[in-house]
Design an enzyme around this catalytic site. Structure first.
Site, PDB file in Angstrom:
ATOM      1  N   LYS A 200      25.444  65.453   6.483  1.00 55.74           N
ATOM      2  CA  LYS A 200      25.832  64.345   5.987  1.00 55.74           C
ATOM      3  C   LYS A 200      27.002  64.129   6.578  1.00 55.74           C
ATOM      4  CE  LYS A 200      24.577  62.441   2.931  1.00 55.74           C
ATOM      5  NZ  LYS A 200      23.613  61.329   2.620  1.00 55.74           N
TER       6      LYS A 200
ATOM      7  N   TYR B  19      22.871  71.353   5.328  1.00 52.86           N
ATOM      8  CA  TYR B  19      22.837  69.978   4.785  1.00 52.86           C
ATOM      9  C   TYR B  19      24.142  69.264   4.835  1.00 52.86           C
ATOM     10  CZ  TYR B  19      23.391  66.841   0.883  1.00 52.86           C
ATOM     11  OH  TYR B  19      23.770  65.635   0.130  1.00 52.86           O
TER      12      TYR B  19
ATOM     13  N   THR C  87      28.091  62.311   0.063  1.00 52.01           N
ATOM     14  CA  THR C  87      28.245  63.795  -1.071  1.00 52.01           C
ATOM     15  C   THR C  87      29.949  64.359  -0.798  1.00 52.01           C
ATOM     16  OG1 THR C  87      27.567  65.910  -1.455  1.00 52.01           O
ATOM     17  CG2 THR C  87      27.197  65.420   0.831  1.00 52.01           C
ATOM     18  N   ASP C  88      30.456  65.070  -1.826  1.00 59.60           N
ATOM     19  CA  ASP C  88      31.543  65.701  -1.762  1.00 59.60           C
ATOM     20  C   ASP C  88      31.326  66.714  -1.068  1.00 59.60           C
ATOM     21  OD1 ASP C  88      29.905  67.171  -3.631  1.00 59.60           O
ATOM     22  OD2 ASP C  88      31.562  67.311  -5.145  1.00 59.60           O
ATOM     23  N   GLU C  89      30.519  67.300  -0.527  1.00 57.96           N
ATOM     24  CA  GLU C  89      29.986  68.701   0.067  1.00 57.96           C
ATOM     25  C   GLU C  89      30.515  68.546   1.418  1.00 57.96           C
ATOM     26  OE1 GLU C  89      26.517  70.933  -0.443  1.00 57.96           O
ATOM     27  OE2 GLU C  89      26.120  70.364  -2.286  1.00 57.96           O
TER      28      GLU C  89
HETATM   29  P1  NAD Z   1      16.488  62.927  -3.296  1.00 65.04           P
HETATM   30  O1  NAD Z   1      16.016  64.152  -2.244  1.00 65.04           O
HETATM   31  O2  NAD Z   1      15.898  63.012  -4.649  1.00 65.04           O
HETATM   32  O3  NAD Z   1      15.733  61.536  -2.796  1.00 65.04           O
HETATM   33  C1  NAD Z   1      15.832  61.181  -1.361  1.00 65.04           C
HETATM   34  C2  NAD Z   1      14.897  60.149  -1.042  1.00 65.04           C
HETATM   35  O4  NAD Z   1      14.771  59.788   0.467  1.00 65.04           O
HETATM   36  C3  NAD Z   1      13.426  60.322  -1.520  1.00 65.04           C
HETATM   37  O5  NAD Z   1      12.746  59.357  -2.162  1.00 65.04           O
HETATM   38  C4  NAD Z   1      12.830  60.432  -0.066  1.00 65.04           C
HETATM   39  O6  NAD Z   1      11.353  60.292   0.246  1.00 65.04           O
HETATM   40  C5  NAD Z   1      13.428  59.645   0.763  1.00 65.04           C
HETATM   41  N1  NAD Z   1      13.647  60.083   2.318  1.00 65.04           N
HETATM   42  C6  NAD Z   1      13.893  61.315   2.910  1.00 65.04           C
HETATM   43  N2  NAD Z   1      13.681  61.170   4.221  1.00 65.04           N
HETATM   44  C7  NAD Z   1      13.385  60.021   4.537  1.00 65.04           C
HETATM   45  C8  NAD Z   1      13.274  59.317   5.631  1.00 65.04           C
HETATM   46  N3  NAD Z   1      13.431  59.821   7.127  1.00 65.04           N
HETATM   47  N4  NAD Z   1      13.048  57.925   5.603  1.00 65.04           N
HETATM   48  C9  NAD Z   1      12.807  57.184   4.500  1.00 65.04           C
HETATM   49  N5  NAD Z   1      12.989  58.009   3.348  1.00 65.04           N
HETATM   50  C10 NAD Z   1      13.253  59.118   3.234  1.00 65.04           C
HETATM   51  O7  NAD Z   1      18.127  62.660  -3.126  1.00 65.04           O
HETATM   52  P2  NAD Z   1      19.111  62.207  -4.131  1.00 65.04           P
HETATM   53  O8  NAD Z   1      19.585  63.567  -4.770  1.00 65.04           O
HETATM   54  O9  NAD Z   1      18.598  60.991  -4.888  1.00 65.04           O
HETATM   55  O10 NAD Z   1      20.351  61.833  -3.157  1.00 65.04           O
HETATM   56  C11 NAD Z   1      20.399  60.518  -2.629  1.00 65.04           C
HETATM   57  C12 NAD Z   1      21.630  60.585  -1.647  1.00 65.04           C
HETATM   58  O11 NAD Z   1      22.813  60.861  -2.600  1.00 65.04           O
HETATM   59  C13 NAD Z   1      21.403  61.433  -0.388  1.00 65.04           C
HETATM   60  O12 NAD Z   1      22.027  60.778   0.677  1.00 65.04           O
HETATM   61  C14 NAD Z   1      22.466  62.572  -1.137  1.00 65.04           C
HETATM   62  O13 NAD Z   1      22.925  63.022  -0.009  1.00 65.04           O
HETATM   63  C15 NAD Z   1      23.417  61.776  -1.834  1.00 65.04           C
HETATM   64  N6  NAD Z   1      24.159  62.589  -2.868  1.00 65.04           N
HETATM   65  C16 NAD Z   1      23.213  63.310  -3.645  1.00 65.04           C
HETATM   66  C17 NAD Z   1      23.833  63.950  -4.715  1.00 65.04           C
HETATM   67  C18 NAD Z   1      23.102  64.525  -5.908  1.00 65.04           C
HETATM   68  O14 NAD Z   1      23.809  65.399  -6.566  1.00 65.04           O
HETATM   69  N7  NAD Z   1      21.821  64.576  -5.817  1.00 65.04           N
HETATM   70  C19 NAD Z   1      25.268  63.769  -4.896  1.00 65.04           C
HETATM   71  C20 NAD Z   1      25.987  63.212  -4.007  1.00 65.04           C
HETATM   72  C21 NAD Z   1      25.290  62.275  -2.707  1.00 65.04           C
HETATM   73  O1  DAU Z   2      27.899  68.077  -4.651  1.00 61.89           O
HETATM   74  C1  DAU Z   2      26.913  67.179  -4.336  1.00 61.89           C
HETATM   75  C2  DAU Z   2      25.500  67.797  -4.126  1.00 61.89           C
HETATM   76  O2  DAU Z   2      25.152  68.381  -5.225  1.00 61.89           O
HETATM   77  C3  DAU Z   2      24.689  66.742  -3.298  1.00 61.89           C
HETATM   78  O3  DAU Z   2      25.335  66.527  -2.119  1.00 61.89           O
HETATM   79  C4  DAU Z   2      23.388  67.540  -3.073  1.00 61.89           C
HETATM   80  O4  DAU Z   2      22.313  66.709  -2.576  1.00 61.89           O
HETATM   81  C5  DAU Z   2      22.693  68.183  -4.475  1.00 61.89           C
HETATM   82  O5  DAU Z   2      21.532  68.934  -4.111  1.00 61.89           O
HETATM   83  C6  DAU Z   2      23.757  68.998  -5.164  1.00 61.89           C
HETATM   84  O6  DAU Z   2      23.927  70.347  -4.542  1.00 61.89           O
HETATM   85  P1  DAU Z   2      24.291  71.666  -5.042  1.00 61.89           P
HETATM   86  O7  DAU Z   2      23.841  72.560  -4.068  1.00 61.89           O
HETATM   87  O8  DAU Z   2      25.538  71.778  -5.721  1.00 61.89           O
HETATM   88  O9  DAU Z   2      23.066  71.363  -6.046  1.00 61.89           O
HETATM   89  P2  DAU Z   2      21.885  72.670  -6.583  1.00 61.89           P
HETATM   90  O10 DAU Z   2      21.198  71.898  -7.753  1.00 61.89           O
HETATM   91  O11 DAU Z   2      20.951  73.033  -5.635  1.00 61.89           O
HETATM   92  O12 DAU Z   2      22.729  73.860  -6.977  1.00 61.89           O
HETATM   93  C7  DAU Z   2      23.843  73.705  -8.026  1.00 61.89           C
HETATM   94  C8  DAU Z   2      24.592  75.085  -8.287  1.00 61.89           C
HETATM   95  O13 DAU Z   2      23.727  76.013  -8.518  1.00 61.89           O
HETATM   96  C9  DAU Z   2      25.024  75.702  -6.855  1.00 61.89           C
HETATM   97  O14 DAU Z   2      26.169  76.353  -6.904  1.00 61.89           O
HETATM   98  C10 DAU Z   2      23.802  76.672  -6.511  1.00 61.89           C
HETATM   99  C11 DAU Z   2      23.508  77.160  -8.124  1.00 61.89           C
HETATM  100  N1  DAU Z   2      21.990  77.504  -8.197  1.00 61.89           N
HETATM  101  C12 DAU Z   2      21.030  76.542  -7.616  1.00 61.89           C
HETATM  102  C13 DAU Z   2      19.605  76.980  -7.702  1.00 61.89           C
HETATM  103  C14 DAU Z   2      18.729  75.761  -7.303  1.00 61.89           C
HETATM  104  C15 DAU Z   2      21.571  78.607  -8.672  1.00 61.89           C
HETATM  105  O15 DAU Z   2      22.399  79.312  -9.344  1.00 61.89           O
HETATM  106  N2  DAU Z   2      20.368  78.756  -9.103  1.00 61.89           N
HETATM  107  C16 DAU Z   2      19.380  77.991  -8.344  1.00 61.89           C
HETATM  108  O16 DAU Z   2      18.171  78.629  -8.569  1.00 61.89           O
END
Ligand code: NAD
Ligand code: DAU
Length: 356
Positions: A163, A159, A133-135
């Site tokens: 990562k 989180y 992630t970019d975080e």
């Molecule tokens: P998600 O939470 O939707 O899915 C995670 C999946 O991993 C689920 O299917 C869960 O069952 C599985 N999982 C969790 N713990 C596990 C374990 N111990 N063993 C096996 N499987 C397990 O997540 P996502 O949003 O699809 O993100 C996927 C990846 O991409 C993550 O590594 C996250 O850090 C990264 N990422 C997410 C975002 C985003 O915006 N969602 C952005 C950048 C990077």
């Molecule tokens: O930047 C990549 C990341 O983006 C991934 O690594 C994470 O897995 C993914 O969950 C996401 O993280 P964020 O914290 O940015 O996503 P989220 O959707 O939780 O929140 C987006 C923005 O909105 C953040 O600034 C918090 C805000 N927010 C979120 C929720 C859930 C609100 O204002 N209200 C809310 O109820």
């Protein structure tokens, strides 16, 4: 190719699995524990394919991983399994340490043992692709900077710290043991099959139910949003084309303030779901400013020029078209949402937002 994909039942993992099965001839083994965030229904469009295989396995279970490597004999690993929700990491960091750090370690060791036994030719061709992630780069507050692949790590939340730790482990396994790794760091994804604890699907679902639309703090935090199918295309390019040891930042060139995202969803719903819940005049009237997230990063922004230059990847979806597709998908797939809104989901919403 045979690709072992971890976390393939999650939001991004399922987009990756659908992409590979629908657009290539490769085989996929989806290794997923099926936590609250994993949902096999997200794979219903490809589950009949004989090239798709699934194992319900925890990546912390080393013995189970060894057996899967032995049986499937993958050519590459795409590692997406993780605990992914920042708010959950604040209220309960333990599972983030367990899955994101220990789980990545166990997967690296299982991969290394398997990789050591391969022929020299197969060893060279093998890839361990770590999806991050970019975080990990922390907060860009008060600057116009963009995250580069060389930006120092400065994670803010449990989180992002977990990562960041996993990224360091992956690079150490490359440098110390020669494991052929590639790492990608992506911005916020959005699109179909997104679990409705994250901002965009939560806002859509709450608006349709006539519930408050919770905006943390003043809503001026900035995220860079990328349509999930663009991310899946980028990941496939990286796992099949990137050189060993490379890191790529992936982003949508699309910085948006949270409040603007919430208003854009409301406007789309006015057009696409004009029959509002009882008592709601305008969806925007539901916007409610709530207590800010502790340690909340104000701005993320990605410079994705390296992946464009090296691999020719650019996003295909604009935020306007991608958000419209997303809202339409939720309106047409309320069954999917209902099935994942289990007791566990209700407990989380109640704890996080103190609702009934
Ligand atoms: P998600 O939470 O939707 O899915 C995670 C999946 O991993 C689920 O299917 C869960 O069952 C599985 N999982 C969790 N713990 C596990 C374990 N111990 N063993 C096996 N499987 C397990 O997540 P996502 O949003 O699809 O993100 C996927 C990846 O991409 C993550 O590594 C996250 O850090 C990264 N990422 C997410 C975002 C985003 O915006 N969602 C952005 C950048 C990077
Ligand atoms: O930047 C990549 C990341 O983006 C991934 O690594 C994470 O897995 C993914 O969950 C996401 O993280 P964020 O914290 O940015 O996503 P989220 O959707 O939780 O929140 C987006 C923005 O909105 C953040 O600034 C918090 C805000 N927010 C979120 C929720 C859930 C609100 O204002 N209200 C809310 O109820």
């Amino acid at each position: 190719m045979k690709l072992l994909v971890t976390g393939g039942a999650g939001f991004i993992g399922s987009a990756v699995v659908r992409h590979i099965i629908q657009h290539t001839n490769h085989h996929v083994l989806n290794v997923d524990k099926l936590t609250y965030a994993g949902n096999l229904e997200s794979l219903s469009s490809i589950e009949q394919s004989e090239r798709y295989h699934f194992s319900q396995t925890d990546i912390c279970d080393r013995a189970a991983l060894d057996q899967l490597f032995k049986d499937f004999q993958p050519d590459a690993v795409m590692h997406l399994a993780a605990e992914s929700h920042v708010d959950r990491s604040i209220s309960g960091p333990a599972t983030f340490i367990e899955t994101n750090i220990i789980g990545t370690y166990q997967l690296l060791e299982a991969t290394r043992q398997y990789w050591n036994m391969l022929s020299e030719e197969k060893k060279q061709a093998f890839r361990f692709h770590h999806i991050s992630t970019d975080e990990v780069y922390g907060d860009l507050e008060g600057t116009d900077d963009l995250f580069l692949e060389t930006t120092p790590y400065a994670p803010s939340s449990p989180y992002s710290a977990s990562k960041a730790s996993s990224d360091h482990l992956v690079r150490a396994w490359n440098r110390t043991y020669g494991l052929p790794v590639v790492v990608t760091n992506c911005s916020n994804n959005y699109g179909p099959y997104h679990f409705p604890e994250k901002l965009i699907p939560l806002i859509i679902q709450n608006a349709l139910a006539g519930k408050a639309l919770p905006v943390y703090g003043n809503g001026h935090q900035i995220r860079d949003w990328l349509f999930v199918e663009d991310h899946a295309r980028a990941l496939y390019k990286v796992v099949t084309e990137a050189r060993i040891g490379e890191t790529y930042n992936i982003g949508g060139h699309n910085e948006q303030k949270n409040i603007d995202v919430v208003k854009a969803i409301c406007e789309l719903l006015e057009e696409l779901a004009p029959n509002k819940p009882k008592g709601v005049q305008n969806y925007q009237d539901l916007i409610t400013y709530v207590k800010d997230r502790p340690g909340h990063d104000l701005r993320y922004a990605i410079d994705a020029s390296k992946i464009k230059q090296d691999l020719g990847w650019v996003p295909q979806e604009s935020f306007e078209t991608g958000l419209r597709k997303t809202v339409e998908w939720y309106l047409n797939n309320q069954g999917w949402v209902e099935h994942i809104q289990s007791g566990e989901y209700q407990n989380w919403i109640q704890q996080q937002y103190q609702t009934e």
